[in-house]
Design an enzyme around this catalytic site. Structure first.
Site, mmCIF file in Angstrom:
data_model
loop_
_atom_site.group_PDB
_atom_site.id
_atom_site.type_symbol
_atom_site.label_atom_id
_atom_site.label_comp_id
_atom_site.label_asym_id
_atom_site.label_seq_id
_atom_site.Cartn_x
_atom_site.Cartn_y
_atom_site.Cartn_z
ATOM 1 N N ASP A 3 0.809 -1.208 0.000
ATOM 2 C CA ASP A 3 0.000 0.000 0.000
ATOM 3 C C ASP A 3 0.851 1.270 0.000
ATOM 4 O O ASP A 3 0.675 2.142 0.843
ATOM 5 C CB ASP A 3 -0.908 -0.047 1.252
ATOM 6 C CG ASP A 3 -1.855 1.135 1.347
ATOM 7 O OD1 ASP A 3 -2.339 1.593 0.301
ATOM 8 O OD2 ASP A 3 -2.083 1.612 2.483
ATOM 9 N N GLU B 140 0.816 -1.717 14.131
ATOM 10 C CA GLU B 140 0.043 -0.759 13.330
ATOM 11 C C GLU B 140 -1.363 -0.679 13.897
ATOM 12 O O GLU B 140 -1.927 -1.700 14.303
ATOM 13 C CB GLU B 140 -0.094 -1.200 11.855
ATOM 14 C CG GLU B 140 1.146 -1.044 11.020
ATOM 15 C CD GLU B 140 0.949 -1.490 9.572
ATOM 16 O OE1 GLU B 140 -0.189 -1.436 9.058
ATOM 17 O OE2 GLU B 140 1.947 -1.905 8.969
ATOM 18 N N TYR C 222 -6.855 -3.218 12.346
ATOM 19 C CA TYR C 222 -7.634 -2.018 11.994
ATOM 20 C C TYR C 222 -9.102 -2.240 12.331
ATOM 21 O O TYR C 222 -9.963 -2.168 11.458
ATOM 22 C CB TYR C 222 -7.424 -1.695 10.504
ATOM 23 C CG TYR C 222 -6.020 -1.203 10.225
ATOM 24 C CD1 TYR C 222 -5.705 0.144 10.347
ATOM 25 C CD2 TYR C 222 -5.006 -2.091 9.877
ATOM 26 C CE1 TYR C 222 -4.413 0.605 10.118
ATOM 27 C CE2 TYR C 222 -3.711 -1.638 9.647
ATOM 28 C CZ TYR C 222 -3.424 -0.293 9.771
ATOM 29 O OH TYR C 222 -2.149 0.171 9.553
ATOM 30 N N GLU D 69 3.088 -8.539 7.148
ATOM 31 C CA GLU D 69 1.826 -9.174 6.783
ATOM 32 C C GLU D 69 1.951 -10.165 5.628
ATOM 33 O O GLU D 69 1.192 -10.087 4.649
ATOM 34 C CB GLU D 69 0.766 -8.111 6.460
ATOM 35 C CG GLU D 69 0.412 -7.250 7.644
ATOM 36 C CD GLU D 69 -0.725 -6.272 7.340
ATOM 37 O OE1 GLU D 69 -1.304 -6.324 6.245
ATOM 38 O OE2 GLU D 69 -1.036 -5.465 8.230
HETATM 39 C C1 GCB Z 1 -1.479 -2.381 6.648
HETATM 40 C C2 GCB Z 1 -0.186 -2.313 5.927
HETATM 41 C C3 GCB Z 1 0.190 -0.901 5.531
HETATM 42 C C4 GCB Z 1 -1.054 -0.183 4.999
HETATM 43 C C5 GCB Z 1 -2.075 -0.107 6.111
HETATM 44 C C6 GCB Z 1 -3.377 0.558 5.626
HETATM 45 O O1 GCB Z 1 -1.773 -3.343 7.306
HETATM 46 O O2 GCB Z 1 0.882 -2.908 6.638
HETATM 47 O O3 GCB Z 1 1.184 -0.950 4.552
HETATM 48 O O4 GCB Z 1 -0.758 1.094 4.515
HETATM 49 O O5 GCB Z 1 -2.390 -1.406 6.533
HETATM 50 O O6 GCB Z 1 -3.549 1.745 5.829
HETATM 51 O O7 GCB Z 1 -4.165 -0.136 5.004
#
Ligand code: GCB
Length: 652
Positions: free
Chosen positions: A205, A535, A499, A446
């Site tokens: 990403d 994250e 997330y 990941e």
């Molecule tokens: C993740 C990735 C990261 C993305 C982020 C997102 O899990 O490791 O590279 O930018 O989520 O914002 O989706």
């Protein structure tokens, strides 16, 4: 590798693996009484090979004469990504070979003195590079984020009257065997796509910025020179221990003088052995920022190498004396619990893309210190050495990640991929092993570690990395899919990205406490290893507001952070050893329906202005620092909020 139409490029690229050896050192170039450095940053001639098979440059041997003689060229700054420099969308989104060229006047004495080695060094170029000097190939390198170099003395001495012409061809194509992986997909339906249409698919990403991203330079050493230094540190009570090994090239016998100096350049220990242990009485340890009133203390290890007559080479390595250990619930620096309150970053900014930029680097360090961040992860690739040197000096702790991001296709778990991944770890550890700020290696982000080959792949990779460096813990970053744990038995620390209320249950902030709690309990319950929330976050378009909060507003981002923080506060008393926000700043991505001109999960905008979330994080990080760190007395919490804020402003 990249093959629209012609076999030529593939032929050239297959040679690559043999050149990626790491049997020599990769010390950061520096000036000393025996070494000179000539930076080649600035404007280079540039052309993208837009021929249908991207192979015209090789077919017509563009490296054999001046680039301007074989076709039109444009100015291209180095270092910088080329993508955002012009108004041409076909260059922004280009896939294939681009060509850089620059003529250099080499100092006459470098040429005249046969006893001088002249080395051409590229800090990094993304992704695959081939380098010629005056039309002769001197090296090639696979991988976008690590340095490579070649000795070119004999070539420039061939005809001292002509300037030295350096040509670098760089190809950004990603395949299933590159790191990160990608695929090239041809669209052959002529009712939908023009002739020759293809896309570069990626499984990560961030924008696949390309070009020469870090400084290019020439440096000299004597014929007999210090090729590598390895330092491992420890301490016992008040005595620091610096275990070192020096490797010298170009001499059968070498006399060495190794001197460790403190900040005032006073000698604190010395030796004339090629390897040994230096003892430092009343040692000043290297401490992280906000853990000690004097963070980032560095000694200097000066290595002088001489023959019977005179000093030949001098190289000075900064050395921070510290230890790192992991228990089942803690991360220890100098035997004291360290809690990561930090950020994930990207090398990313307007116009420059991933090009190294000093104003940006210094601004980012000022922002991290303002935020009260004590650490960051080099998501998702190795950052410039210049950045790690800043971390050493400022006491910012680093989780050093290799470019193993987006390993999602089962074919990327094959032997060729693994061999390349091991080679990248060799290069990464060789480059970064001496940085006190680097406290852990991350071998991937990941990966689809639920796939059957993943267990063998990660077991081999992690064991290999521990073999390269037994002094630092190793991790890979997983996500909230518990099945992706095939490598978890081999890591020292579990790093989890999640997330909740964003990719899962979007809009439902109320699920965060339960889901995050379950996440921690599951991972700890199964592996009994300390956990870092590596994250978490939410996109926020700066200036977009709503109450009650809605996704993409600054308010929603705030609440996500606060809800995560509540759970961290319970779990950090047990086994959670850190939290790294995703992301420090907004950054560019490929275009897609979930990205509004890039990823907006930054707590700062791409231009480094704070969103509301930055203030939430700042408040929290300073509070954590006051609880867990050793700060100068006048910044200590508890005190009134006003005094506290005033105090930490002064502290900066
Ligand atoms: C993740 C990735 C990261 C993305 C982020 C997102 O899990 O490791 O590279 O930018 O989520 O914002 O989706």
């Amino acid at each position: 590798m990249f093959l629209p139409g012609g076999p030529g490029v593939l032929g050239a690229l297959c040679l690559c693996a043999v050149f990626n050896t790491v049997d020599s050192g990769m010390l950061f170039p520096q000036e000393s009484s025996s070494r000179e450095v000539k930076e080649l940053n600035g404007l280079w001639d540039f052309r993208a090979d837009k021929s249908p098979n991207r192979n015209q440059g090789f077919e017509r041997a563009w490296y054999k004469s001046r680039l301007a003689e074989t076709g039109p060229v444009i100015d291209m700054p180095v270092p910088a990504s080329y993508n955002d420099i012009t108004q041409d969308p076909s260059l922004r989104d280009f896939t294939g070979w681009v060509w850089y060229e620059r003529e250099v006047v080499v100092p006459a004495r470098w040429v005249a003195d046969e006893g001088t080695r002249v080395v051409l060094r590229v800090g990094s170029a993304h992704y695959y590079s081939i380098v010629w000097v005056n039309g002769v190939k001197v090296t090639e390198h696979e991988g976008g984020h690590l340095p490579f170099e070649a000795e070119i003395g004999s070539l420039i001495r061939k005809d001292p009257t002509t300037p030295c012409r350096i040509t670098i061809a760089v190809n950004n194509t990603l395949t299933l065997k590159t790191l990160p992986p990608g695929t090239i997909q041809y669209m052959s339906d002529r009712t939908k796509y023009p002739d020759g249409f293809f896309v570069q698919n990626i499984y990560f990403d961030f924008f696949n910025y390309a070009g020469i991203h870090r400084p290019v330079l020439l440096y000299t050493t004597p014929k007999a020179y210090v090729d590598d230094i390895t330092v491992v540190t420890d301490f016992l009570d008040n005595t620091g221990l610096v275990k070192y090994t020096v490797s010298v090239q170009g001499a059968t016998t070498a006399t060495l003088k190794v001197t460790l100096m403190d900040k005032d350049r006073h000698c604190v220990a010395s030796s004339s052995d090629q390897s040994g242990v230096l003892k430092v009485v009343d040692v000043k340890l290297w401490w992280p920022y906000l853990m000690h009133e004097n963070p980032g203390y560095l000694y200097s290890l000066e290595v002088r190498q001489s023959d019977e007559r005179s000093t030949q080479d001098v190289y000075t390595l900064p050395v921070g004396i510290r230890t790192v250990n992991v228990t089942s619930t803690q991360f220890l620096i100098n035997n004291k619990p360290f809690y990561f309150h930090g950020v994930n970053k990207h090398e990313d900014s307007d116009i420059r893309g991933k090009g190294l930029d000093w104003p940006l680097i210094v601004k980012d360090f000022n922002l991290m210190k303002w935020l009260g961040a004590n650490s960051f992860r080099t998501s998702h690739y190795p950052y410039a050495e210049e950045i790690l040197q800043m971390c050493d000096r400022h006491g910012i702790v680093v989780i050093d990640e290799c470019p193993g991001v987006g390993i999602k296709d089962i074919r990327s778990f094959g032997n060729a991929s693994l061999t390349h991944h091991l080679a990248v770890m060799d290069e990464l550890v060789r480059r970064d092993k001496n940085h006190p700020s680097v406290v852990m290696w991350s071998v991937a982000n990941e990966p689809a570690a639920e796939m059957p080959p993943a267990e063998y792949y990660f077991k081999t990779l992690i064991k290999h990395t521990k073999g390269l460096d037994p002094t630092r813990p190793v991790t890979y970053i997983t996500d909230s899919n518990y099945a992706r744990d095939k490598g978890a038995p081999y890591v020292d620390v579990i790093c989890v990205n999640s997330y909740f209320s964003w990719y899962h249950d979007p809009g439902h902030l109320e699920v965060i406490p339960i889901q995050l709690n379950t996440q921690f309990e599951n991972w700890y319950g199964k592996y009994h290893k300390p956990i870092i929330q590596s994250e978490y976050g939410a996109d926020a378009v700066p200036g977009l507001h709503s109450d009650p909060p809605m996704m993409f507003t600054e308010e929603y981002q705030n609440v996500v952070l606060q809800k995560y923080h509540d759970v961290f506060d319970q779990k950090r008393k047990q086994y959670v050893i850190g939290e790294l926000i995703w992301n420090f700043a907004d950054f560019m991505t490929a275009q897609g329906i979930t990205r509004v001109v890039g990823n907006k999960k930054g707590v700062f905008t791409r231009q480094r202005q704070p969103k509301a979330a930055a203030f939430i994080l700042k408040e929290r990080y300073w509070r954590l620092a006051n609880e867990t760190g050793i700060l100068p007395p006048w910044t200590k919490y508890p005190c009134s909020q006003r005094t506290f804020t005033y105090a930490h402003t002064l502290f900066l």
